[in-house]
Design a protein around this motif. Structure first.
Motif, mmCIF file in Angstrom:
data_model
loop_
_atom_site.group_PDB
_atom_site.id
_atom_site.type_symbol
_atom_site.label_atom_id
_atom_site.label_comp_id
_atom_site.label_asym_id
_atom_site.label_seq_id
_atom_site.Cartn_x
_atom_site.Cartn_y
_atom_site.Cartn_z
ATOM 1 N N ILE A 138 69.430 21.928 80.499
ATOM 2 C CA ILE A 138 68.645 22.337 79.330
ATOM 3 C C ILE A 138 68.955 23.760 78.901
ATOM 4 C CG2 ILE A 138 66.757 20.746 79.842
ATOM 5 C CD1 ILE A 138 65.192 23.087 80.996
ATOM 6 N N ARG A 190 62.324 26.856 77.571
ATOM 7 C CA ARG A 190 63.594 26.224 77.923
ATOM 8 C C ARG A 190 64.510 27.192 78.646
ATOM 9 N NH1 ARG A 190 68.499 25.606 75.319
ATOM 10 N NH2 ARG A 190 67.716 26.399 73.328
ATOM 11 N N TRP A 205 62.834 18.688 75.942
ATOM 12 C CA TRP A 205 62.767 20.018 75.361
ATOM 13 C C TRP A 205 62.435 19.869 73.886
ATOM 14 C CZ3 TRP A 205 66.270 20.411 71.434
ATOM 15 C CH2 TRP A 205 67.359 19.524 71.463
ATOM 16 N N ASP A 220 67.760 16.322 77.899
ATOM 17 C CA ASP A 220 68.905 17.133 78.295
ATOM 18 C C ASP A 220 70.171 16.312 78.514
ATOM 19 O OD1 ASP A 220 68.222 15.837 80.582
ATOM 20 O OD2 ASP A 220 68.425 17.578 81.895
#
Length: 339
Positions: free
Chosen positions: A162, A204, A324, A56
């Motif tokens: 994120i 996410r 992610w 992120d």
């Protein structure tokens, strides 16, 4: 991407690709305002690895020169409707507010997943956000968001979590900025067509909302720049798990309440909350292509709800600054005219 409109113009012409794969298109002056259209493909700084995993530590990179026009952010795979510029111009002066356009589903007719997503997308843009707009509370930001020139100058882009759309929505609301709804300006992005594709995306989103709530929730409560109603609404948005998860949890709690004495009032509250989801779903059905086939897609809802509950729980491991995974994409279908 768009021909000349009466009041506002977006003209194709790639201004270059930055290290984060943002694609910028600069609007030219027409009879009225100019906008900058920035296509955003989320990636880690320096690019995600071959496995599609990033982190992120992303930054916002748009057009390098000073912002002199409203900025519209769209996903890298999104398509902007021909009437997009006209609809934005008709909404009013763009420079001193933020705006959320209709974040539609490009591949509505692929399968049950994409049809259900289109229904909820239509319900959000044309009914839920429309109601928020009428009562004077901010609408959440998503693909197709527009930031007025003065908003960008005052705040820049400080959403680095994120789930940057939800963070920017919370930050602008915290600062007392106005975010309004423009449902006639439509941008369409590809929806994941399999549960495997959708899993990382939903994780996410869920983890991002929880992260933003933890970081900004106390500040929102203390803010003197917004009304109590706005505080209640933004906190409700950040705590809401999504319509399917909401309905599934309410049904499960209702089943438990049935066997617990003295819970009649709780049952009524749960029933009203599920009814709200159902009403918006029915309204959304009236605004999608092939509504009958979209209705049939909801036969898949029980299985999908179980999967979404599992994804919601698994999202807890992503809360905070965690890796992610890029959402998988597939070859797009040929475009279909809107209703």
């Amino acid at each position: 991407q768009e021909g000349a409109q009466q009041d506002l113009v977006l003209r194709g012409g790639n201004l270059g690709v930055d290290p984060l794969h943002h694609h910028a298109v600069l609007g030219e002056v027409g009879a009225g305002e100019t906008v900058v259209l920035v296509g955003v493909e989320r990636a880690a700084a320096g690019g995600a690895g071959a496995d599609g995993v990033g982190h992120d530590d992303v930054v916002f990179v748009g057009v390098e020169q000073e912002v002199v026009a409203p900025v519209v952010l769209v996903d890298g795979d999104a398509v902007v409707d021909r009437g997009f510029a006209r609809a934005l111009a008709a909404a009013g002066p763009l420079h001193d507010k933020a705006w959320q356009t209709f974040n539609d589903v490009r591949n509505q007719g692929e399968n049950a997943l994409t049809r259900m997503a289109a229904v909820f997308s239509a319900a959000r843009a044309q009914f839920i956000n429309a109601l928020k707009h009428r009562v004077g509370v901010n609408v959440p930001l998503a693909n197709g968001l527009c930031l007025g020139r003065e908003v960008v100058r005052r705040h820049g882009w400080n959403a680095l979590s994120i789930c940057e759309d939800w963070e920017m929505y919370a930050l602008l609301t915290l600062a007392g900025e106005r975010i309004e709804n423009v449902p006639d300006a439509r941008v369409s992005a590809q929806e994941a067509r399999t549960l495997a594709q959708s899993s990382s995306q939903r994780q996410r989103w869920a983890a991002g909302k929880i992260t933003v709530l933890g970081q900004l929730g106390p500040r929102l409560l203390r803010s003197r720049a917004i009304s109590p109603w706005q505080k209640l609404d933004v906190l409700a948005e950040l705590t809401a798990p999504g319509p399917v998860v909401h309905a599934a949890v309410a049904v499960l709690l209702g089943l438990v309440a049935l066997v617990v004495p003295g819970t009649a009032f709780l049952l009524v509250l749960l029933g009203v909350s599920v009814l709200r989801v159902m009403v918006y779903a029915v309204l959304g059905l009236t605004r999608v292509r092939e509504p009958a086939r979209a209705l049939l897609a909801f036969a898949y809802l029980p299985l999908y709800a179980v999967w979404r509950l599992a994804v919601q729980v698994s999202a807890l491991k992503m809360v905070g600054a965690k890796p992610w995974v890029r959402t998988g994409r597939h070859a797009p279908q040929a475009p279909v005219a809107h209703r």
